[in-house]
Enzyme design. Structure first.
Site, mmCIF file in Angstrom:
data_model
loop_
_atom_site.group_PDB
_atom_site.id
_atom_site.type_symbol
_atom_site.label_atom_id
_atom_site.label_comp_id
_atom_site.label_asym_id
_atom_site.label_seq_id
_atom_site.Cartn_x
_atom_site.Cartn_y
_atom_site.Cartn_z
ATOM 1 N N ASP A 101 23.485 -36.869 5.113
ATOM 2 C CA ASP A 101 22.260 -37.050 4.331
ATOM 3 C C ASP A 101 22.448 -36.644 2.878
ATOM 4 O O ASP A 101 23.351 -35.898 2.535
ATOM 5 C CB ASP A 101 21.145 -36.202 4.939
ATOM 6 N N GLU A 102 21.553 -37.120 2.032
ATOM 7 C CA GLU A 102 21.409 -36.682 0.647
ATOM 8 C C GLU A 102 22.747 -36.582 -0.086
ATOM 9 O O GLU A 102 23.057 -35.578 -0.725
ATOM 10 C CB GLU A 102 20.684 -35.327 0.601
#
Length: 884
Positions: free
Chosen positions: A550-551
């Site tokens: 993620d991210e």
């Protein structure tokens, strides 16, 4: 920590303070200034009073327009020295969650160092401190600070050649009666409009005593309702009171079926023992019977005056049957009404996620949590052990991961530790630092296996990997200095020539693995293999691993290594925009080849190409329903993936319980996630929750679950297919603001019990999913008046079960759960009070006098009047509220 997309698309803004990403050399000693000694620095730090106050969260014309959509807050740091202090060769380091945009001071600047670490430096105009005369640093920061807990503790002061010293006034305190953290350096919020509202459209009311009183008014104390309630509720439960009761005061005599090792149910028996039901040869008969016709986690429980019988096909089924037997017991009342129960779970994946990377939590905490997970039939522990701020698991052959990556301290070179973050302070020897040894982790695994719980380890990558990156850079330097260049390069995670300028969501510019170099994949392969060895040794094979994914900030965009890879690779990667997907796909297939199922967070997993992924993937949906979060969940379920709902506005347990600036936690998706909200979640129909929820500013929203095409006729979103369903749900505890094991328990409990309820049991009031698709809002009408009434009645019973029975069991287990804040009002000179869990005690006091038990409406004559709740065992107290 996961942040909303609106909050994540932010680059660091350099304001008039001259913020800098790189460490800066200390200021030179000003002419005429004293040369500091360790003693004078200590005396100054001990006597320096720091006050942090938020002035307003309402943006004005001085916010930077092209950053954070022009939103900023105003705050002040006030420094008051107890002594004259003319030293100027010093810096004050502190954690500031949101970057500073500008500083209104001629005497000081505030510089950004890394992540949330900032430093205050005197300017040439600084004339020293005069005793008891305050210096005020007024500043603006990005977005907002809506919680008093945003102000991180442990400011510390440094000077060249001296040991850093923590400023005493910024240390946390613990209130004896409540066990809650206190921040004496933070000025309490008092202006709801300026300090707690973000915008003119923000309609979320502060959870004052009056607001809570109104919310609790429909609850009625009903001890009888709690007696037969099992958490989580079984599939069917038929009371047969006419047959009599089973008395367990003499203990239980267990009869095991052939082939069942008693070790498999020892944990469940220990829970009964904690409730006073010990094994005894003369005790009530408890017969366990094998029944291969039942599903893997199903059981039948029959209770009669002469004894009880549990039928199951597996160890898990027997353990869950015993858990339900324990759930029927009220502490001190070992008598159960005759009944029969037939039960099986709604979801196969019933999980709890714990982040120990941001702030470490002890092995003892994890073992206690596993006990409670088993008691409430949760079966997956997602253990997040690697992130930017810490690496928490010993890995054979890579000692730097824990020697350096497991602790934070004041070492700007990061040769011995990571930079301080999250208010950790300058010293390595603090509880927020630490790691699990191999033996610790094996113990956790064995403990989990004995409780029918699978541990899913996670070291987030390729973003959120700063601890690993810095540890491997230290390893590189060590081996390179010894002349072993080949060894130094073996597990290196960066391209040193990468000139990409980026900022991650947590404001790091150096936290991402380079996905174009083979040493990165060698590192990942090594870590996974070593973790798999620990699982084998513990007898719980590693069958699922969470990549994270993620991210990702995209650190490789100007990497020469990546440019060379793009120009000449046989992986089908033609553009830098495909590199993130390439990493996830490659690691997912690496796992698959090892017989391990890959898992990841939904945003990263959405970038992959399904044809390049293994057939089985787990995706944790952390998208916000108010911002079309159902669409990605449905899309990934339609791909045949195992979708685990982890929606932050209801399943992030690091968010505040109530809308109150004194409540702990980040709050980017919700400022009020109490137990009732978790209980009322409808996981089988995500968009239908738009009929009962409001967004973060307490406004209605719509969830459009109809099929949507773009201008080219391509499908943008569509309902979940008729043959698809979600695989499970998972609660999350991210630990940025959670420093202690006690605070972690406070945030998890009692919400974990509601998580278990929704994961195991499908309530009759849940709106059935419409696979044809529809638009849901406050007036769409699928959540009918009848269904709402059923939900309210069900909550009435649940609230009483918590207050009259279940929280007392948590007390017996030593769990530091949250005691609810009390609702109250004063009318015609009389105080009326109520509490979210009827059965818990309430106390009140007038004008700071002695606390008195509240028994009913009572005349009060002296202000202020305060109220607070009392834990089920009568010992610990809840946070007090003033009744306005």
């Amino acid at each position: 920590m996961k942040f909303s997309l609106a909050a994540s698309a932010i680059l660091l803004a350099l304001g008039v303070s001259g913020c800098s990403q790189a460490p800066v050399e200390p200021a030179a000693v000003a002419a005429g200034a004293s040369v500091l000694s360790q003693a004078s620095l200590q005396a100054f730090a001990d006597g320096l009073d720091v006050k942090y106050r938020v002035i307003t969260n309402r943006p004005d014309d001085n916010c930077i327009k092209d950053v954070a959509e022009g939103r900023c807050f105003q705050a002040e740091i006030v420094l008051t020295s107890a002594i004259d202090f003319d030293g100027r060769d010093f810096e004050i380091y502190y954690s500031q969650m949101r970057p500073v945009q500008s500083v209104q001071s001629t005497d000081f600047v505030i510089e950004h160092v890394k992540g949330d670490l900032h430093r205050i430096k005197p300017t040439e105009r600084f004339g020293g401190f005069k005793a008891n005369k305050s210096q005020t640093l007024a500043f603006r920061g990005e977005l907002w600070q809506l919680s008093e807990t945003d102000a991180m503790p442990n400011y510390y002061i440094t000077s060249p050649g001296l040991k850093p010293v923590v400023i005493a006034s910024t240390r946390l305190a613990v209130e004896a009666e409540t066990g809650l953290e206190q921040r004496p350096y933070v000025e309490a919020f008092s202006d709801a409009d300026k300090q707690y509202r973000r915008t003119d459209n923000d309609k979320l009311p502060w959870a004052t005593a009056a607001v809570l009183f109104e919310g609790n008014e429909s609850l009625v104390a009903d001890p009888a309702a709690a007696a037969q309630r099992i958490i989580p509720a079984p599939l069917s439960q038929t009371l047969e009171a006419e047959l009599g009761t089973l008395d367990l005061s003499g203990g239980i005599a267990i009869e095991l079926p052939q082939g069942l090792d008693k070790v498999a149910i020892d944990a469940a028996l220990a829970r009964l023992a904690r409730l006073g039901i010990e094994e005894a040869a003369t005790g009530a008969k408890l017969k366990l019977v094998s029944d291969d016709s039942l599903d893997e986690e199903a059981y039948h429980l029959l209770i009669r005056p002469e004894g009880a019988e549990i039928k199951a096909a597996t160890e898990a089924g027997f353990a869950y049957g015993l858990s339900s037997l324990a759930a029927l017991i009220q502490p001190g009342k070992p008598v159960i009404t005759a009944q029969k129960i037939s039960d099986a779970p709604r979801y196969g994946f019933r999980g709890m996620h714990v982040d120990v990377s941001r702030n470490f939590h002890s092995k003892e905490f994890m073992l206690s949590l596993l006990d409670q997970m088993a008691a409430y039939k949760l079966n997956k522990l997602h253990l997040h052990m690697g992130d930017d701020e810490g690496w928490r698991l010993e890995i054979d052959g890579l000692p730097e991961l824990t020697e350096i990556g497991s602790k934070r301290c004041h070492d700007l070179t990061e040769d011995t530790c990571l930079l301080p973050q999250l208010g950790s302070g300058p010293d390595a020897d603090v509880k927020v630092n630490g790691f699990y040894t191999k033996a610790d982790y094996i113990e956790i695994l064995k403990y989990a296996s004995a409780r029918q719980i699978q541990v899913i380890p996670s070291m987030d990558m390729p973003g959120h990997s700063r601890a690993a990156v810095k540890a491997m850079e230290a390893r590189y330097r060590r081996l390179a200095e010894a002349g072993d260049i080949k060894g130094a390069e073996e597990y290196r995670l960066i391209d040193p020539q990468d000139k990409t300028v980026y900022s991650s969501v947590q404001y790091y510019d150096d936290n991402t693995l380079n996905v174009c170099i083979e040493s990165t994949y060698h590192f990942v392969d090594k870590v996974i293999d070593e973790i798999a060895k620990l699982h084998r040794e513990a007898g719980q094979p590693l069958t699922r691993y969470h990549i994270g994914a993620d991210e990702t900030a995209g650190a490789w965009l100007e990497s020469p290594k990546c440019e060379a890879f793009i120009a000449n690779n046989d992986k089908g990667v033609a553009d830098k925009s495909e590199l993130g997907a390439y990493f996830i796909e490659r690691v997912a297939n690496m796992l698959h080849d090892k017989g391990i199922e890959p898992a990841g967070w939904s945003d990263g997993m959405s970038h992959t190409r399904p044809e390049k992924m293994p057939a089985m993937n787990q995706s944790n949906i952390w998208d916000v329903v108010a911002y079309k979060g159902h669409q990605r969940a449905h899309k990934q379920a339609n791909m045949g993936w195992e979708v685990v709902l982890s929606n932050p506005e209801v399943l992030y347990f690091d968010f505040p319980y109530e809308a109150d600036p004194k409540e702990h936690g980040y709050y980017w998706a919700s400022r009020a996630t109490n137990s009732q909200k978790v209980f009322g979640f409808m996981p089988g129909n995500l968009p239908a929750n738009a009929e009962q929820w409001l967004d973060i500013e307490n406004n209605p929203f719509e969830a459009d679950d109809r099929k949507v095409l773009d201008e080219k006729g391509q499908v943008i979103s569509e309902p979940m297919g008729a043959g698809q369903a979600f695989y499970g749900i998972q609660g999350q505890l991210w630990s940025e603001t959670i420093r202690s094991d006690e605070q972690a328990e406070y945030m998890i409990f009692p919400r974990l019990l509601m998580l278990a309820e929704r994961a195991w049991h499908k309530p009759g009031w849940e709106v059935p999913y419409n696979h044809e698709g529809m638009l849901y809002n406050q007036s769409s009408g699928t959540f009918t008046t009848e269904a709402r009434a059923q939900q309210a009645a069900d909550w009435q019973q649940m609230a009483n079960t918590l207050g009259h029975k279940e929280l007392a069991k948590l007390d017996l287990a030593g769990i530091h759960y949250r005691v609810p804040t009390v609702g109250a009002r004063i009318e015609d000179g009389k105080l009326s009070a109520n509490i979210a869990f009827p059965g818990l005690g309430i106390e009140y006091r007038e004008a700071g006098g002695n606390w008195q038990p509240y028994q009913g409406p009572v005349a009060v004559t002296k202000l202020p009047v305060e109220v607070r709740g009392v834990a089920a065992d009568g010992t610990r107290k809840g946070r007090a509220l003033e009744v306005k």
